[in-house]
Design a protein around this motif. Sequence first.
Motif, PDB file in Angstrom:
ATOM      1  N   THR A   2      -5.172 -11.178  11.861  1.00  0.00           N
ATOM      2  CA  THR A   2      -6.235 -10.938  10.885  1.00  0.00           C
ATOM      3  C   THR A   2      -6.182  -9.499  10.371  1.00  0.00           C
ATOM      4  O   THR A   2      -5.591  -8.618  11.002  1.00  0.00           O
ATOM      5  CB  THR A   2      -7.612 -11.191  11.505  1.00  0.00           C
ATOM      6  OG1 THR A   2      -7.799 -10.323  12.627  1.00  0.00           O
ATOM      7  CG2 THR A   2      -7.738 -12.648  11.966  1.00  0.00           C
ATOM      8  N   PHE A   3      -6.822  -9.281   9.246  1.00  0.00           N
ATOM      9  CA  PHE A   3      -6.961  -7.925   8.717  1.00  0.00           C
ATOM     10  C   PHE A   3      -7.784  -7.090   9.707  1.00  0.00           C
ATOM     11  O   PHE A   3      -8.671  -7.611  10.379  1.00  0.00           O
ATOM     12  CB  PHE A   3      -7.697  -7.948   7.387  1.00  0.00           C
ATOM     13  CG  PHE A   3      -6.881  -8.403   6.211  1.00  0.00           C
ATOM     14  CD1 PHE A   3      -5.927  -9.392   6.333  1.00  0.00           C
ATOM     15  CD2 PHE A   3      -7.087  -7.845   4.969  1.00  0.00           C
ATOM     16  CE1 PHE A   3      -5.183  -9.814   5.246  1.00  0.00           C
ATOM     17  CE2 PHE A   3      -6.360  -8.258   3.863  1.00  0.00           C
ATOM     18  CZ  PHE A   3      -5.401  -9.245   3.994  1.00  0.00           C
ATOM     19  N   TYR A 186     -12.249  -3.659   0.949  1.00  0.00           N
ATOM     20  CA  TYR A 186     -11.395  -4.350  -0.013  1.00  0.00           C
ATOM     21  C   TYR A 186     -11.467  -3.668  -1.381  1.00  0.00           C
ATOM     22  O   TYR A 186     -10.444  -3.380  -2.002  1.00  0.00           O
ATOM     23  CB  TYR A 186     -11.815  -5.821  -0.132  1.00  0.00           C
ATOM     24  CG  TYR A 186     -11.543  -6.632   1.114  1.00  0.00           C
ATOM     25  CD1 TYR A 186     -10.286  -7.180   1.341  1.00  0.00           C
ATOM     26  CD2 TYR A 186     -12.537  -6.845   2.055  1.00  0.00           C
ATOM     27  CE1 TYR A 186     -10.019  -7.916   2.482  1.00  0.00           C
ATOM     28  CE2 TYR A 186     -12.286  -7.586   3.196  1.00  0.00           C
ATOM     29  CZ  TYR A 186     -11.024  -8.125   3.412  1.00  0.00           C
ATOM     30  OH  TYR A 186     -10.764  -8.846   4.548  1.00  0.00           O
ATOM     31  N   MET A 191      -7.471  -2.260   2.079  1.00  0.00           N
ATOM     32  CA  MET A 191      -6.868  -3.484   2.593  1.00  0.00           C
ATOM     33  C   MET A 191      -5.668  -3.962   1.777  1.00  0.00           C
ATOM     34  O   MET A 191      -5.044  -4.963   2.144  1.00  0.00           O
ATOM     35  CB  MET A 191      -7.917  -4.597   2.610  1.00  0.00           C
ATOM     36  CG  MET A 191      -9.096  -4.329   3.517  1.00  0.00           C
ATOM     37  SD  MET A 191      -8.590  -4.259   5.250  1.00  0.00           S
ATOM     38  CE  MET A 191     -10.081  -4.894   6.036  1.00  0.00           C
ATOM     39  N   ASP A 192      -5.353  -3.283   0.697  1.00  0.00           N
ATOM     40  CA  ASP A 192      -4.326  -3.792  -0.216  1.00  0.00           C
ATOM     41  C   ASP A 192      -3.008  -4.109   0.503  1.00  0.00           C
ATOM     42  O   ASP A 192      -2.379  -5.137   0.236  1.00  0.00           O
ATOM     43  CB  ASP A 192      -4.062  -2.778  -1.331  1.00  0.00           C
ATOM     44  CG  ASP A 192      -5.212  -2.706  -2.324  1.00  0.00           C
ATOM     45  OD1 ASP A 192      -6.156  -3.508  -2.198  1.00  0.00           O
ATOM     46  OD2 ASP A 192      -5.164  -1.831  -3.217  1.00  0.00           O
ATOM     47  N   LYS A 193      -2.590  -3.239   1.389  1.00  0.00           N
ATOM     48  CA  LYS A 193      -1.271  -3.419   1.993  1.00  0.00           C
ATOM     49  C   LYS A 193      -1.217  -4.570   2.990  1.00  0.00           C
ATOM     50  O   LYS A 193      -0.138  -4.971   3.415  1.00  0.00           O
ATOM     51  CB  LYS A 193      -0.817  -2.121   2.666  1.00  0.00           C
ATOM     52  CG  LYS A 193      -1.587  -1.737   3.916  1.00  0.00           C
ATOM     53  CD  LYS A 193      -0.982  -0.461   4.495  1.00  0.00           C
ATOM     54  CE  LYS A 193      -1.615  -0.075   5.820  1.00  0.00           C
ATOM     55  NZ  LYS A 193      -0.995   1.144   6.374  1.00  0.00           N
ATOM     56  N   PHE A 194      -2.384  -5.108   3.364  1.00  0.00           N
ATOM     57  CA  PHE A 194      -2.399  -6.196   4.338  1.00  0.00           C
ATOM     58  C   PHE A 194      -2.305  -7.578   3.688  1.00  0.00           C
ATOM     59  O   PHE A 194      -2.209  -8.585   4.388  1.00  0.00           O
ATOM     60  CB  PHE A 194      -3.647  -6.097   5.205  1.00  0.00           C
ATOM     61  CG  PHE A 194      -3.758  -4.801   5.948  1.00  0.00           C
ATOM     62  CD1 PHE A 194      -2.784  -4.413   6.854  1.00  0.00           C
ATOM     63  CD2 PHE A 194      -4.823  -3.937   5.724  1.00  0.00           C
ATOM     64  CE1 PHE A 194      -2.862  -3.218   7.527  1.00  0.00           C
ATOM     65  CE2 PHE A 194      -4.916  -2.731   6.392  1.00  0.00           C
ATOM     66  CZ  PHE A 194      -3.934  -2.368   7.306  1.00  0.00           C
ATOM     67  N   PHE A 195      -2.320  -7.627   2.352  1.00  0.00           N
ATOM     68  CA  PHE A 195      -2.133  -8.901   1.658  1.00  0.00           C
ATOM     69  C   PHE A 195      -0.633  -9.206   1.588  1.00  0.00           C
ATOM     70  O   PHE A 195       0.001  -9.087   0.542  1.00  0.00           O
ATOM     71  CB  PHE A 195      -2.742  -8.838   0.255  1.00  0.00           C
ATOM     72  CG  PHE A 195      -4.241  -8.945   0.240  1.00  0.00           C
ATOM     73  CD1 PHE A 195      -4.859 -10.184   0.275  1.00  0.00           C
ATOM     74  CD2 PHE A 195      -5.026  -7.807   0.199  1.00  0.00           C
ATOM     75  CE1 PHE A 195      -6.244 -10.285   0.260  1.00  0.00           C
ATOM     76  CE2 PHE A 195      -6.414  -7.900   0.179  1.00  0.00           C
ATOM     77  CZ  PHE A 195      -7.022  -9.145   0.214  1.00  0.00           C
ATOM     78  N   ASP A 196      -0.070  -9.606   2.721  1.00  0.00           N
ATOM     79  CA  ASP A 196       1.375  -9.821   2.820  1.00  0.00           C
ATOM     80  C   ASP A 196       1.729 -11.268   3.155  1.00  0.00           C
ATOM     81  O   ASP A 196       2.856 -11.569   3.527  1.00  0.00           O
ATOM     82  CB  ASP A 196       1.969  -8.886   3.877  1.00  0.00           C
ATOM     83  CG  ASP A 196       1.363  -9.104   5.267  1.00  0.00           C
ATOM     84  OD1 ASP A 196       0.503 -10.003   5.422  1.00  0.00           O
ATOM     85  OD2 ASP A 196       1.756  -8.381   6.202  1.00  0.00           O
ATOM     86  N   ASN A 197       0.728 -12.164   3.045  1.00  0.00           N
ATOM     87  CA  ASN A 197       0.904 -13.585   3.350  1.00  0.00           C
ATOM     88  C   ASN A 197       1.158 -13.869   4.829  1.00  0.00           C
ATOM     89  O   ASN A 197       1.535 -14.986   5.190  1.00  0.00           O
ATOM     90  CB  ASN A 197       2.054 -14.193   2.521  1.00  0.00           C
ATOM     91  CG  ASN A 197       1.740 -14.224   1.037  1.00  0.00           C
ATOM     92  OD1 ASN A 197       0.605 -14.494   0.647  1.00  0.00           O
ATOM     93  ND2 ASN A 197       2.739 -13.923   0.210  1.00  0.00           N
ATOM     94  N   TYR A 200      -4.720 -12.977   7.886  1.00  0.00           N
ATOM     95  CA  TYR A 200      -5.892 -13.633   7.315  1.00  0.00           C
ATOM     96  C   TYR A 200      -6.969 -12.589   7.010  1.00  0.00           C
ATOM     97  O   TYR A 200      -7.380 -11.842   7.899  1.00  0.00           O
ATOM     98  CB  TYR A 200      -6.461 -14.656   8.301  1.00  0.00           C
ATOM     99  CG  TYR A 200      -5.564 -15.840   8.551  1.00  0.00           C
ATOM    100  CD1 TYR A 200      -5.581 -16.937   7.689  1.00  0.00           C
ATOM    101  CD2 TYR A 200      -4.712 -15.870   9.648  1.00  0.00           C
ATOM    102  CE1 TYR A 200      -4.761 -18.032   7.919  1.00  0.00           C
ATOM    103  CE2 TYR A 200      -3.884 -16.958   9.885  1.00  0.00           C
ATOM    104  CZ  TYR A 200      -3.907 -18.035   9.013  1.00  0.00           C
ATOM    105  OH  TYR A 200      -3.093 -19.106   9.248  1.00  0.00           O
ATOM    106  N   PRO A 201      -7.437 -12.545   5.752  1.00  0.00           N
ATOM    107  CA  PRO A 201      -8.532 -11.617   5.436  1.00  0.00           C
ATOM    108  C   PRO A 201      -9.846 -12.099   6.031  1.00  0.00           C
ATOM    109  O   PRO A 201     -10.081 -13.299   6.179  1.00  0.00           O
ATOM    110  CB  PRO A 201      -8.578 -11.633   3.914  1.00  0.00           C
ATOM    111  CG  PRO A 201      -7.994 -12.950   3.524  1.00  0.00           C
ATOM    112  CD  PRO A 201      -6.967 -13.274   4.566  1.00  0.00           C
TER     113      PRO A 201
END
Length: 217
Positions: A2-3, A186, A191-197, A200-201
Amino acid sequence: GTFPLGLAYVASAVKKKLGDRIEVKLFKYPEDIEAHLEKEIPDFYFFSSYVWNQNLNLSFAKAVRKRSQHTLIVGGGPNLSLDRERRRDFLAANPFIDFFVVQEGEIPSCYMLQTYLDLDGDLAKMKTLGLPSTLALLEDGTMCEGPLAPRVGMVKDISAITCSGHSVAPEFFNDLQGLDDIPSPYLEGLMDKFFDNNLYPLIETNRGCPFACSFCQ
């Protein structure tokens, strides 16, 4: 996975209070923080400790201390005994930790960093002050426990924050009285760099469970 929402809220609160006086970077993957620490040792290093990551966190914190005696190293999170002697033993076994936060992290972290800046990084002095919601091991082996800070969204009387020998004005926290007062990590871009597929946000809609974690477990 998770984030890192808990630390992200702390980061958002700290940035709101201290602005351009500090730069905040968040990490989730061990290889990322390892690569960063090879290039740069921070002035302050915060980690959130759970049963599944405590040993990893401690190893990185110890590595930071080996390279810098002046970095403010702070732990937090639920993976800490409620027994006072076990808490002291934990700090004694991990002397590279300057403080451990025993409740929500936003207000205590703002308080610690403001004090750190006010005292020009005098960690020995900071440990004697009884900073709110923190534990610190003193040179004589005793544990200094600060009074509990008000919980965000739970207690409105922020003026209840006190400690001996040093004081951040209660008005400093007037705009951190509710969960909505903390900027969204957000929207702030943390949090941008954690959107890597791969991760989980998470979002937090309320705060204040009356039970200990063992109730759900």
